[in-house]
Design a protein around this motif. Structure first.
Motif, PDB file in Angstrom:
ATOM      1  N   VAL A   1       0.894  -1.145   0.048  1.00  0.00           N
ATOM      2  CA  VAL A   1       0.005  -0.065   0.075  1.00  0.00           C
ATOM      3  C   VAL A   1       0.872   1.335  -0.009  1.00  0.00           C
ATOM      4  O   VAL A   1       0.614   2.204  -0.736  1.00  0.00           O
ATOM      5  CB  VAL A   1      -0.901  -0.084   1.332  1.00  0.00           C
ATOM      6  CG1 VAL A   1      -1.768   1.114   1.114  1.00  0.00           C
ATOM      7  CG2 VAL A   1      -2.027  -1.322   1.239  1.00  0.00           C
ATOM      8  N   ALA A   2       1.966   1.115   0.886  1.00  0.00           N
ATOM      9  CA  ALA A   2       2.928   2.376   0.819  1.00  0.00           C
ATOM     10  C   ALA A   2       3.597   2.587  -0.514  1.00  0.00           C
ATOM     11  O   ALA A   2       3.785   4.031  -0.696  1.00  0.00           O
ATOM     12  CB  ALA A   2       4.060   2.143   1.808  1.00  0.00           C
ATOM     13  N   THR A   3       3.743   1.580  -1.315  1.00  0.00           N
ATOM     14  CA  THR A   3       4.572   1.810  -2.461  1.00  0.00           C
ATOM     15  C   THR A   3       3.525   1.772  -3.674  1.00  0.00           C
ATOM     16  O   THR A   3       4.213   1.887  -4.864  1.00  0.00           O
ATOM     17  CB  THR A   3       5.659   0.710  -2.616  1.00  0.00           C
ATOM     18  OG1 THR A   3       5.019  -0.492  -2.460  1.00  0.00           O
ATOM     19  CG2 THR A   3       6.771   0.903  -1.544  1.00  0.00           C
ATOM     20  N   GLY A   4       2.250   1.629  -3.371  1.00  0.00           N
ATOM     21  CA  GLY A   4       1.539   1.744  -4.649  1.00  0.00           C
ATOM     22  C   GLY A   4       1.325   0.449  -5.485  1.00  0.00           C
ATOM     23  O   GLY A   4       0.770   0.598  -6.362  1.00  0.00           O
ATOM     24  N   ALA A   5       1.886  -0.563  -4.871  1.00  0.00           N
ATOM     25  CA  ALA A   5       1.540  -1.873  -5.590  1.00  0.00           C
ATOM     26  C   ALA A   5       0.188  -2.341  -5.487  1.00  0.00           C
ATOM     27  O   ALA A   5      -0.479  -1.993  -4.706  1.00  0.00           O
ATOM     28  CB  ALA A   5       2.438  -3.085  -4.828  1.00  0.00           C
ATOM     29  N   SER A   6      -0.348  -2.873  -6.813  1.00  0.00           N
ATOM     30  CA  SER A   6      -1.531  -3.391  -7.027  1.00  0.00           C
ATOM     31  C   SER A   6      -1.588  -4.636  -7.631  1.00  0.00           C
ATOM     32  O   SER A   6      -2.092  -5.031  -8.549  1.00  0.00           O
ATOM     33  CB  SER A   6      -2.350  -2.370  -7.776  1.00  0.00           C
ATOM     34  OG  SER A   6      -2.514  -0.990  -7.122  1.00  0.00           O
ATOM     35  N   ASN A   7      -0.956  -5.498  -6.844  1.00  0.00           N
ATOM     36  CA  ASN A   7      -0.969  -6.858  -7.295  1.00  0.00           C
ATOM     37  C   ASN A   7      -2.050  -7.821  -7.292  1.00  0.00           C
ATOM     38  O   ASN A   7      -2.018  -8.746  -7.563  1.00  0.00           O
ATOM     39  CB  ASN A   7       0.421  -7.608  -6.719  1.00  0.00           C
ATOM     40  CG  ASN A   7       1.593  -6.931  -7.224  1.00  0.00           C
ATOM     41  OD1 ASN A   7       1.952  -6.722  -8.401  1.00  0.00           O
ATOM     42  ND2 ASN A   7       2.623  -6.586  -6.326  1.00  0.00           N
ATOM     43  N   ASN A   8      -3.007  -7.346  -6.267  1.00  0.00           N
ATOM     44  CA  ASN A   8      -4.203  -8.324  -6.049  1.00  0.00           C
ATOM     45  C   ASN A   8      -5.075  -6.969  -5.497  1.00  0.00           C
ATOM     46  O   ASN A   8      -5.108  -6.083  -5.514  1.00  0.00           O
ATOM     47  CB  ASN A   8      -4.099  -9.172  -4.953  1.00  0.00           C
ATOM     48  CG  ASN A   8      -3.505  -8.416  -3.641  1.00  0.00           C
ATOM     49  OD1 ASN A   8      -4.040  -7.535  -3.072  1.00  0.00           O
ATOM     50  ND2 ASN A   8      -2.415  -9.135  -3.233  1.00  0.00           N
ATOM     51  N   LEU A   9      -6.435  -7.706  -5.669  1.00  0.00           N
ATOM     52  CA  LEU A   9      -7.637  -6.607  -5.155  1.00  0.00           C
ATOM     53  C   LEU A   9      -7.519  -5.850  -4.019  1.00  0.00           C
ATOM     54  O   LEU A   9      -7.743  -4.665  -3.937  1.00  0.00           O
ATOM     55  CB  LEU A   9      -8.950  -7.502  -5.448  1.00  0.00           C
ATOM     56  CG  LEU A   9     -10.255  -6.577  -5.149  1.00  0.00           C
ATOM     57  CD1 LEU A   9     -10.301  -5.742  -6.458  1.00  0.00           C
ATOM     58  CD2 LEU A   9     -11.354  -7.502  -5.181  1.00  0.00           C
TER      59      LEU A   9
ATOM     60  N   GLU B   1       9.069   3.111   8.582  1.00  0.00           N
ATOM     61  CA  GLU B   1       9.244   4.089   7.455  1.00  0.00           C
ATOM     62  C   GLU B   1       7.804   4.063   6.663  1.00  0.00           C
ATOM     63  O   GLU B   1       7.242   5.123   6.265  1.00  0.00           O
ATOM     64  CB  GLU B   1      10.338   3.863   6.626  1.00  0.00           C
ATOM     65  CG  GLU B   1      11.525   4.420   7.399  1.00  0.00           C
ATOM     66  CD  GLU B   1      12.657   3.871   6.599  1.00  0.00           C
ATOM     67  OE1 GLU B   1      12.624   3.264   5.437  1.00  0.00           O
ATOM     68  OE2 GLU B   1      13.896   4.111   7.103  1.00  0.00           O
ATOM     69  N   HIS B   2       7.184   2.956   6.275  1.00  0.00           N
ATOM     70  CA  HIS B   2       6.334   2.785   5.747  1.00  0.00           C
ATOM     71  C   HIS B   2       4.864   3.309   6.439  1.00  0.00           C
ATOM     72  O   HIS B   2       4.053   3.819   5.869  1.00  0.00           O
ATOM     73  CB  HIS B   2       5.659   1.310   5.216  1.00  0.00           C
ATOM     74  CG  HIS B   2       6.833   0.602   4.142  1.00  0.00           C
ATOM     75  ND1 HIS B   2       7.125  -0.374   4.044  1.00  0.00           N
ATOM     76  CD2 HIS B   2       7.266   1.306   3.159  1.00  0.00           C
ATOM     77  CE1 HIS B   2       7.860  -0.736   3.222  1.00  0.00           C
ATOM     78  NE2 HIS B   2       8.078   0.654   2.357  1.00  0.00           N
ATOM     79  N   MET B   3       4.820   3.047   7.784  1.00  0.00           N
ATOM     80  CA  MET B   3       3.885   3.652   8.400  1.00  0.00           C
ATOM     81  C   MET B   3       3.792   5.139   8.658  1.00  0.00           C
ATOM     82  O   MET B   3       2.835   5.868   8.249  1.00  0.00           O
ATOM     83  CB  MET B   3       3.891   3.045   9.737  1.00  0.00           C
ATOM     84  CG  MET B   3       3.677   1.647  10.020  1.00  0.00           C
ATOM     85  SD  MET B   3       3.670   1.153  11.737  1.00  0.00           S
ATOM     86  CE  MET B   3       3.414  -0.599  11.654  1.00  0.00           C
ATOM     87  N   LEU B   4       4.952   5.754   8.553  1.00  0.00           N
ATOM     88  CA  LEU B   4       5.145   7.017   8.665  1.00  0.00           C
ATOM     89  C   LEU B   4       4.742   7.649   7.370  1.00  0.00           C
ATOM     90  O   LEU B   4       3.949   8.918   7.223  1.00  0.00           O
ATOM     91  CB  LEU B   4       6.599   7.561   8.841  1.00  0.00           C
ATOM     92  CG  LEU B   4       6.878   9.137   8.945  1.00  0.00           C
ATOM     93  CD1 LEU B   4       6.005   9.987   9.902  1.00  0.00           C
ATOM     94  CD2 LEU B   4       8.320   9.229   9.037  1.00  0.00           C
TER      95      LEU B   4
END
Length: 214
Positions: A122-130, A160-163
């Protein structure tokens, strides 16, 4: 991010849709209890369950939920007393599901529990599944998005991802129950977290009294 106070949905008689995604972190009980409470609050509930979450549910609970979305919707709907059409389940690659598009996305989305892998996606914008795509849609549409991670200890990558997500407007709500309400059982501790999630969504709850209430 906007609030999702109860309001009419496209389906007569139900409040605004809320998406609930269960991923592979420990804490399946939180997500299942949240679904139960949303159904009781007369919201439409759109459910997504990752493959890893199915394994965790089988490990942490007394049953294995069916993988087929139609059958899963039947089982959850019967268990929680959902009205016809109130609870829908979507497959991991159902790109035609409403949550995959900004024009059909729910008013809010909760990933509970949220694995650190899903957090990263989610933090990096991946959309590999629904699930990842639905979260990406919630972000771009400025919808309410709540992530409930359950991991310990946390690495610098996790933090870092949470921030990063917090700066985007996402609510990071760790599955870390408090004890000031003097829980008597595991269910009380689960309800503590579910109550906090419902508070974030602007949905009235009676699971745990607010601080200062009698």
């Amino acid at each position: 991010m906007t609030d999702v106070s109860p309001k009419p949905s496209m389906t007569a008689g139900f409040n605004a849709p809320v998406s609930v995604a269960l991923t592979g972190a420990s804490g399946a009980q939180y997500g299942l209890r949240l679904i139960e409470m949303l159904v009781a609050a007369r919201h439409e509930v759109w459910v997504m369950v990752s493959k890893a979450a199915h394994m965790v549910i089988a490990t942490e609970t007394d049953e294995a939920l069916p993988a087929r979305p139609e059958r899963l919707a039947e089982v959850l709907g019967e268990r929680y007393g959902a009205a016809p059409g109130q609870l829908r389940c979507f497959a991991r690659e159902d790109w035609m599901a409403p949550v995959a598009s900004g024009s059909g996305a729910a008013a809010a989305m909760v990933i509970c529990p949220c694995s650190t892998g899903t957090l990263s996606a989610v933090a990096t914008g991946a959309s590999n599944n629904l699930i990842e795509r639905a979260a990406d849609v919630a972000l771009k549409e400025r919808r309410k998005l709540v992530l409930v991670p359950r991991e310990t200890p946390l690495s610098a990558i996790h933090l870092e991802h949470m921030l990063s997500l917090t700066r985007m407007g996402v609510v990071i709500l760790p599955a870390a129950p408090g004890f000031y309400h003097q829980p008597k059982c595991v269910e009380d501790m689960v309800d503590f977290i579910v109550a906090r999630i419902l508070n974030q969504l602007g949905i009235e709850q009676q699971l745990v009294p607010r601080w200062g209430d009698d």
